[in-house]
Design an enzyme around this catalytic site. Sequence first.
Site, PDB file in Angstrom:
ATOM      1  N   GLU A  28      22.041   7.302 -23.942  1.00 41.63           N
ATOM      2  CA  GLU A  28      23.152   8.101 -23.421  1.00 41.63           C
ATOM      3  C   GLU A  28      23.903   7.271 -22.384  1.00 41.63           C
ATOM      4  OE1 GLU A  28      21.905  12.769 -23.491  1.00 41.63           O
ATOM      5  OE2 GLU A  28      20.891  11.543 -21.999  1.00 41.63           O
ATOM      6  N   HIS A  69      20.947   5.927 -20.072  1.00 37.69           N
ATOM      7  CA  HIS A  69      19.690   6.657 -20.228  1.00 37.69           C
ATOM      8  C   HIS A  69      19.020   6.324 -21.558  1.00 37.69           C
ATOM      9  CE1 HIS A  69      17.469  10.726 -20.744  1.00 37.69           C
ATOM     10  NE2 HIS A  69      16.690   9.833 -20.184  1.00 37.69           N
ATOM     11  N   SER A  98      17.046  10.613 -15.847  1.00 36.48           N
ATOM     12  CA  SER A  98      17.014  11.618 -16.901  1.00 36.48           C
ATOM     13  C   SER A  98      17.880  12.826 -16.587  1.00 36.48           C
ATOM     14  CB  SER A  98      15.571  12.110 -17.112  1.00 36.48           C
ATOM     15  OG  SER A  98      14.702  11.054 -17.397  1.00 36.48           O
ATOM     16  N   ASN A 124      18.428  16.164 -22.409  1.00 36.48           N
ATOM     17  CA  ASN A 124      17.517  16.931 -21.569  1.00 36.48           C
ATOM     18  C   ASN A 124      18.022  18.338 -21.261  1.00 36.48           C
ATOM     19  OD1 ASN A 124      15.230  15.261 -21.238  1.00 36.48           O
ATOM     20  ND2 ASN A 124      16.444  13.910 -19.957  1.00 36.48           N
TER      21      ASN A 124
END
Length: 288
Positions: free
Chosen positions: A154, A142, A121, A193
Amino acid sequence: MTSIKHVGVVGAGQMGRGITEVCARAGLHVTLCDVTEDRARAGLTGVADSLLKAEKHGAIGPEDRAHALAGVSVTADLSRLSGADLVIEAAVEDERAKTELFQQLDKVITNPSAVLASNTSSIPIARLAAVTGRPQAVVGLHFFNPVPAMPLVEVIPSMHTSKATEQRVRAFAAETLGKKTIVTQDRAGFVVNSLLVPYLLAAVRMVGSGTATAEDIDTAMTAGCAHPMGPLRLADLIGLDTVAAIGEALYEEYREPLYAPPPLLRRMVESGLLGRKSGQGFFNYQAA
């Protein structure tokens, strides 16, 4: 580009199970690996339960469910992944653990065209690639939780990732798995994130300072901003230990105070109050 038919997934937790499920539903052979056979089998049980729910909701048919399950094998032996076309690491969000795992994978994967991917992450992919002898074949991939429902992946190439590797995994995620993909620079937190975690941490600070209760903060964001889920229930869903780990990785990279996990979050993690997976976080899930 060589097609991807055999996928290894390392880590049979929540994310590993989800990744295993979407790959199996796409008709791929998946080998799910964890540190013990029991943990790997528990992961397979989670995949089976999720597939059954999908069938009950009409998302897949009984034959599709049976075919997907038949394509999954479990193991505690990393060498069983030696011939995989793609290995996706979905282990705990800890840089030391991930780098050690990538060192081991680099030794056991014998397929010369194999790609090593991380579902991290927040950890920069370059740090994982650096411990291997094939940095050009290491990439970030991701997924988002719950993996079967969330459309985004991602794709994170490091400065050493080859263009062929990037294109291959992006085509795999988009065409084979049917996901929406974006490519992001190799910086801690990537896109989602880097935006999301400061928001979650701000909500935790509000609880810690007594600004409002967790329930009222979540209501404010769902009823006032049309968010589908409030920040504290979302943090519980992600896992408070994971939120803290991402915050620490972001703070290490940027040294911005808004990324630092607040004391309340640290105390909750230290107390084992991790959210949904432990049954208690900002909300109680014991009866859920």
